[in-house]
Scaffold this motif. Structure first.
Motif, PDB file in Angstrom:
ATOM      1  N   LEU A   1      15.672  -9.245 -31.751  1.00 34.09           N
ATOM      2  CA  LEU A   1      15.013  -8.450 -32.794  1.00 34.09           C
ATOM      3  C   LEU A   1      14.658  -9.269 -34.031  1.00 34.09           C
ATOM      4  O   LEU A   1      13.808  -8.860 -34.821  1.00 34.09           O
ATOM      5  CB  LEU A   1      15.898  -7.268 -33.202  1.00 34.09           C
ATOM      6  CG  LEU A   1      15.739  -5.968 -32.414  1.00 34.09           C
ATOM      7  CD1 LEU A   1      16.673  -4.907 -32.956  1.00 34.09           C
ATOM      8  CD2 LEU A   1      14.294  -5.464 -32.445  1.00 34.09           C
ATOM      9  N   PHE A   2      15.314 -10.436 -34.225  1.00 37.62           N
ATOM     10  CA  PHE A   2      14.911 -11.300 -35.337  1.00 37.62           C
ATOM     11  C   PHE A   2      13.407 -11.560 -35.279  1.00 37.62           C
ATOM     12  O   PHE A   2      12.728 -11.611 -36.312  1.00 37.62           O
ATOM     13  CB  PHE A   2      15.627 -12.657 -35.265  1.00 37.62           C
ATOM     14  CG  PHE A   2      17.087 -12.627 -35.616  1.00 37.62           C
ATOM     15  CD1 PHE A   2      17.583 -11.749 -36.563  1.00 37.62           C
ATOM     16  CD2 PHE A   2      17.975 -13.507 -35.006  1.00 37.62           C
ATOM     17  CE1 PHE A   2      18.936 -11.733 -36.882  1.00 37.62           C
ATOM     18  CE2 PHE A   2      19.313 -13.501 -35.325  1.00 37.62           C
ATOM     19  CZ  PHE A   2      19.800 -12.616 -36.263  1.00 37.62           C
ATOM     20  N   SER A   3      12.895 -11.724 -34.074  1.00 36.37           N
ATOM     21  CA  SER A   3      11.480 -12.060 -33.902  1.00 36.37           C
ATOM     22  C   SER A   3      10.584 -10.912 -34.346  1.00 36.37           C
ATOM     23  O   SER A   3       9.529 -11.131 -34.955  1.00 36.37           O
ATOM     24  CB  SER A   3      11.218 -12.427 -32.442  1.00 36.37           C
ATOM     25  OG  SER A   3      12.105 -13.455 -32.033  1.00 36.37           O
ATOM     26  N   GLN A   4      10.999  -9.692 -34.059  1.00 32.37           N
ATOM     27  CA  GLN A   4      10.267  -8.524 -34.557  1.00 32.37           C
ATOM     28  C   GLN A   4      10.324  -8.490 -36.077  1.00 32.37           C
ATOM     29  O   GLN A   4       9.332  -8.204 -36.758  1.00 32.37           O
ATOM     30  CB  GLN A   4      10.874  -7.250 -33.978  1.00 32.37           C
ATOM     31  CG  GLN A   4      10.260  -5.962 -34.530  1.00 32.37           C
ATOM     32  CD  GLN A   4       8.842  -5.741 -34.066  1.00 32.37           C
ATOM     33  OE1 GLN A   4       8.616  -5.547 -32.887  1.00 32.37           O
ATOM     34  NE2 GLN A   4       7.886  -5.783 -34.991  1.00 32.37           N
TER      35      GLN A   4
ATOM     36  N   VAL B   1       8.574 -14.545 -22.574  1.00 35.18           N
ATOM     37  CA  VAL B   1       7.988 -13.253 -22.953  1.00 35.18           C
ATOM     38  C   VAL B   1       7.851 -13.145 -24.467  1.00 35.18           C
ATOM     39  O   VAL B   1       6.787 -12.780 -24.990  1.00 35.18           O
ATOM     40  CB  VAL B   1       8.856 -12.101 -22.400  1.00 35.18           C
ATOM     41  CG1 VAL B   1       8.422 -10.765 -23.006  1.00 35.18           C
ATOM     42  CG2 VAL B   1       8.770 -12.045 -20.884  1.00 35.18           C
ATOM     43  N   ASP B   2       8.917 -13.476 -25.191  1.00 34.64           N
ATOM     44  CA  ASP B   2       8.908 -13.282 -26.645  1.00 34.64           C
ATOM     45  C   ASP B   2       8.054 -14.318 -27.360  1.00 34.64           C
ATOM     46  O   ASP B   2       7.591 -14.067 -28.483  1.00 34.64           O
ATOM     47  CB  ASP B   2      10.336 -13.304 -27.183  1.00 34.64           C
ATOM     48  CG  ASP B   2      11.090 -12.020 -26.866  1.00 34.64           C
ATOM     49  OD1 ASP B   2      10.513 -11.160 -26.177  1.00 34.64           O
ATOM     50  OD2 ASP B   2      12.254 -11.880 -27.295  1.00 34.64           O
ATOM     51  N   ARG B   3       7.824 -15.486 -26.740  1.00 37.39           N
ATOM     52  CA  ARG B   3       6.917 -16.458 -27.346  1.00 37.39           C
ATOM     53  C   ARG B   3       5.521 -15.871 -27.468  1.00 37.39           C
ATOM     54  O   ARG B   3       4.785 -16.168 -28.417  1.00 37.39           O
ATOM     55  CB  ARG B   3       6.879 -17.738 -26.506  1.00 37.39           C
ATOM     56  CG  ARG B   3       6.091 -18.865 -27.188  1.00 37.39           C
ATOM     57  CD  ARG B   3       5.923 -20.084 -26.286  1.00 37.39           C
ATOM     58  NE  ARG B   3       7.209 -20.701 -25.986  1.00 37.39           N
ATOM     59  CZ  ARG B   3       7.759 -20.720 -24.779  1.00 37.39           C
ATOM     60  NH1 ARG B   3       7.133 -20.135 -23.751  1.00 37.39           N
ATOM     61  NH2 ARG B   3       8.911 -21.300 -24.571  1.00 37.39           N
ATOM     62  N   ILE B   4       5.157 -15.018 -26.517  1.00 37.06           N
ATOM     63  CA  ILE B   4       3.846 -14.371 -26.542  1.00 37.06           C
ATOM     64  C   ILE B   4       3.877 -13.118 -27.416  1.00 37.06           C
ATOM     65  O   ILE B   4       2.982 -12.890 -28.228  1.00 37.06           O
ATOM     66  CB  ILE B   4       3.399 -14.020 -25.109  1.00 37.06           C
ATOM     67  CG1 ILE B   4       3.218 -15.308 -24.290  1.00 37.06           C
ATOM     68  CG2 ILE B   4       2.105 -13.210 -25.119  1.00 37.06           C
ATOM     69  CD1 ILE B   4       3.015 -15.076 -22.808  1.00 37.06           C
ATOM     70  N   ARG B   5       4.920 -12.297 -27.254  1.00 32.49           N
ATOM     71  CA  ARG B   5       5.004 -11.042 -28.023  1.00 32.49           C
ATOM     72  C   ARG B   5       5.136 -11.299 -29.514  1.00 32.49           C
ATOM     73  O   ARG B   5       4.539 -10.602 -30.341  1.00 32.49           O
ATOM     74  CB  ARG B   5       6.202 -10.220 -27.545  1.00 32.49           C
ATOM     75  CG  ARG B   5       6.102  -9.660 -26.151  1.00 32.49           C
ATOM     76  CD  ARG B   5       7.414  -9.004 -25.756  1.00 32.49           C
ATOM     77  NE  ARG B   5       7.727  -7.847 -26.586  1.00 32.49           N
ATOM     78  CZ  ARG B   5       8.964  -7.464 -26.908  1.00 32.49           C
ATOM     79  NH1 ARG B   5      10.012  -8.173 -26.503  1.00 32.49           N
ATOM     80  NH2 ARG B   5       9.164  -6.394 -27.638  1.00 32.49           N
TER      81      ARG B   5
ATOM     82  N   PHE C   1       8.298 -16.395 -34.112  1.00 37.68           N
ATOM     83  CA  PHE C   1       9.717 -16.725 -34.008  1.00 37.68           C
ATOM     84  C   PHE C   1      10.329 -16.318 -32.673  1.00 37.68           C
ATOM     85  O   PHE C   1      11.525 -16.498 -32.452  1.00 37.68           O
ATOM     86  CB  PHE C   1      10.476 -16.034 -35.154  1.00 37.68           C
ATOM     87  CG  PHE C   1      11.791 -16.671 -35.508  1.00 37.68           C
ATOM     88  CD1 PHE C   1      11.856 -17.971 -35.984  1.00 37.68           C
ATOM     89  CD2 PHE C   1      12.972 -15.953 -35.389  1.00 37.68           C
ATOM     90  CE1 PHE C   1      13.069 -18.558 -36.319  1.00 37.68           C
ATOM     91  CE2 PHE C   1      14.194 -16.524 -35.730  1.00 37.68           C
ATOM     92  CZ  PHE C   1      14.243 -17.836 -36.202  1.00 37.68           C
ATOM     93  N   GLY C   2       9.523 -15.778 -31.776  1.00 39.64           N
ATOM     94  CA  GLY C   2      10.062 -15.192 -30.554  1.00 39.64           C
ATOM     95  C   GLY C   2      10.860 -16.146 -29.693  1.00 39.64           C
ATOM     96  O   GLY C   2      11.889 -15.780 -29.121  1.00 39.64           O
ATOM     97  N   ALA C   3      10.398 -17.400 -29.582  1.00 31.62           N
ATOM     98  CA  ALA C   3      11.082 -18.348 -28.713  1.00 31.62           C
ATOM     99  C   ALA C   3      12.343 -18.913 -29.350  1.00 31.62           C
ATOM    100  O   ALA C   3      13.073 -19.675 -28.717  1.00 31.62           O
ATOM    101  CB  ALA C   3      10.140 -19.488 -28.331  1.00 31.62           C
ATOM    102  N   ALA C   4      12.629 -18.533 -30.589  1.00 30.82           N
ATOM    103  CA  ALA C   4      13.919 -18.844 -31.209  1.00 30.82           C
ATOM    104  C   ALA C   4      14.877 -17.674 -31.015  1.00 30.82           C
ATOM    105  O   ALA C   4      15.998 -17.847 -30.529  1.00 30.82           O
ATOM    106  CB  ALA C   4      13.742 -19.143 -32.700  1.00 30.82           C
ATOM    107  N   GLY C   5      14.431 -16.490 -31.372  1.00 33.00           N
ATOM    108  CA  GLY C   5      15.300 -15.319 -31.269  1.00 33.00           C
ATOM    109  C   GLY C   5      15.810 -15.056 -29.863  1.00 33.00           C
ATOM    110  O   GLY C   5      16.915 -14.546 -29.684  1.00 33.00           O
TER     111      GLY C   5
END
Length: 498
Positions: free
Chosen positions: A249-252, A384-388, A392-396
């Protein structure tokens, strides 16, 4: 009408049934109050009358007569006996040291009406600060990213990080405090809180907790609903606490918050030259991150790469006062210059002794939730989160030492809706660290126990640290009168953006 006892709460009750509850109001201890340690509140003066003490608590609450550990406690007494209601236990989040937190709250202008009604209580959670500490013997390099994983550019980066955090988990277990680790958990910190309440001779405690402290407060009032008075949870984690879904959720949160910075940088184009529009500032972010991934800048013994750039963008998004510093950092990096001063310097990390804070935090969060153990799970989530969430997705979504942690002593506590309607949640709409999406899940889990006031603000922290008078008024009113809003609502933006 309050819902019936849910299966989740029933499971939590059964999980704790074997742990004796020895705390009662009549077991008041003779505490030896003295001056607080000078390093309990760095750079912040202690208010007049603030004192500290140490309380002995069971290491393992299943064996209350067994070994004891120390919990450091502070107290800022009410100076108006006629108005005094009881105690207000506090926690700043983290998990981090909270012994000096009453001083921080006073500096942040905690209303006098609250100070009159309560003895404000701070404490260092077990494993941290002046309480019995734990260590993982972390090197400066292992401490560099703290408890936030680095950005993974590809699947190989996840494998590399998995090896690094597996080593951290081994070091934690093999350290001189390894035998303490199974008992470092949010549930046991909550039980320590109840020991503090009992030692102070109070039948109930009120509570003000922020960030991770919202999870601690929710766990306490789940375990001890009858001893919970007025609870304010500020900047809320989801009911699972700091677990893997929370990490993701950090990425969100970064995506929610970044437009505030992009607007600031665009409005100050003449000073920083980062873009005339928010869209141009966003493009500059990706340009700088890619450039630093390819050509890191040496700075104070640290390779300042794209991952470090992304991490500092997350860390500097907590409040508006950090935006000028972040924009200046971008400006320096855009010119190919190392940022100065660099807070992540290897020398500074070693000098500050960050190991103990990070180690204690790992111990508490890893013992309080269940994490995936398959590297492929993390690789998939990172992809998935790198795209979404491109910022910061690929860190979170990257892997933490919790994936390799030994089995905790007890299952996680499940937050539920059984208990008095005595919880007020306050939450910014654009919080980078504890996003609104997680707060809504906590609100749902607490059911009729809670009311939530959201503020149309950005940043981490609402009550007294924020400028939204509407949200501040709701929290102060509840703490001093017990009156909560009749329903959830949103406060409009404050005059000063955060």
């Amino acid at each position: 009408m309050r819902k019936t006892l849910s299966l989740a709460v029933a499971a939590a009750t059964m999980a704790t049934a074997l742990i004796p509850s020895t705390s009662q109001a009549e077991t008041k201890d003779d505490l030896n109050w003295d001056a607080c340690p000078a390093d309990a509140s760095p750079g912040i003066p202690f208010p007049a009358g603030m004192q500290c003490t140490t309380l002995k608590v069971p290491l393992d609450y299943r064996n209350p007569a067994g070994p004891k550990i120390d919990v450091a406690v502070s107290r800022l007494p009410s100076k108006d006996p006629a108005k005094r209601r009881g105690i207000l236990m506090t926690n700043p989040g983290g998990p981090a040291a909270g012994l000096g937190y009453p001083a921080t709250l006073v500096l942040a202008k905690l209303p006098q009406s609250v100070l009159d009604q309560y003895d404000v209580i701070g404490f260092d959670p077990r494993g941290i600060g002046h309480s019995t500490p734990v260590t993982c013997d972390l090197t400066a390099e292992q401490q560099l990213y703290g408890n936030i994983p680095p950005y993974a550019k590809n699947a190989a980066d996840v494998v590399k990080r998995a090896g690094e955090v597996q080593q951290i988990a081994k070091q934690c277990a093999a350290s001189k405090t390894g035998s303490l680790l199974p008992h470092m958990s949010v549930a046991n910190v909550a039980r320590d809180m109840d020991q503090i309440r009992s030692a102070l001779g109070e039948a109930k405690t009120s509570y003000l907790g922020a960030s991770w402290g919202t999870h601690l407060g929710a766990v306490y009032t789940t375990l001890f609903p009858e001893r919970s008075d007025r609870f304010v949870l500020d900047s809320n984690l989801a009911p699972g606490g700091w677990d893997y879904p929370s990490d993701r959720l950090f990425s969100q949160g970064v995506e929610d918050r970044f437009p505030d910075f992009a607007a600031y940088a665009a409005a100050n184009f003449r000073e920083y030259g980062l873009g005339r529009t928010p869209a141009q500032v966003t493009a500059k972010f990706h340009e700088l991150a890619a450039r630093l991934d390819k050509n890191p800048i040496p700075a104070d013994g640290v390779e300042f790469d794209g991952s470090m750039f992304r991490l500092l963008n997350f860390a500097y998004s907590y409040g508006a006062t950090q935006m000028p510093g972040l924009a200046q950092l971008w400006k320096s990096l855009d010119a190919g210059e190392p940022p100065a001063p660099l807070e992540a310097s290897a020398a500074k990390i070693a000098a500050d002794g960050v190991d103990q804070v990070i180690s204690g935090r790992y111990a508490i969060i890893c013992n309080s939730s269940r994490w995936p153990t398959s590297v492929k799970t993390y690789q998939h989530a990172v992809a998935v989160d790198r795209i979404r969430f491109p910022l910061f997705g690929a860190a979170g979504a990257n892997v933490q030492p919790c994936a390799y942690w030994p089995n905790p002593a007890e299952p996680p506590i499940q937050i539920g809706d059984h208990g008095p309607a005595n919880v007020l949640m306050v939450q910014n709409l654009r919080d980078p660290a504890t996003p609104l999406a997680g707060a809504r899940k906590m609100r749902q889990a607490l059911g009729d126990r809670a009311t939530m006031v959201t503020a149309d603000e950005g940043g981490h922290g609402v009550y007294v640290f924020g400028k939204n008078q509407c949200a501040n008024y709701a929290a102060t009113t509840f703490l001093t009168t017990g009156v909560r809003p009749a329903h959830d609502y949103t406060c409009t933006a404050a005059a000063s953006p955060r």
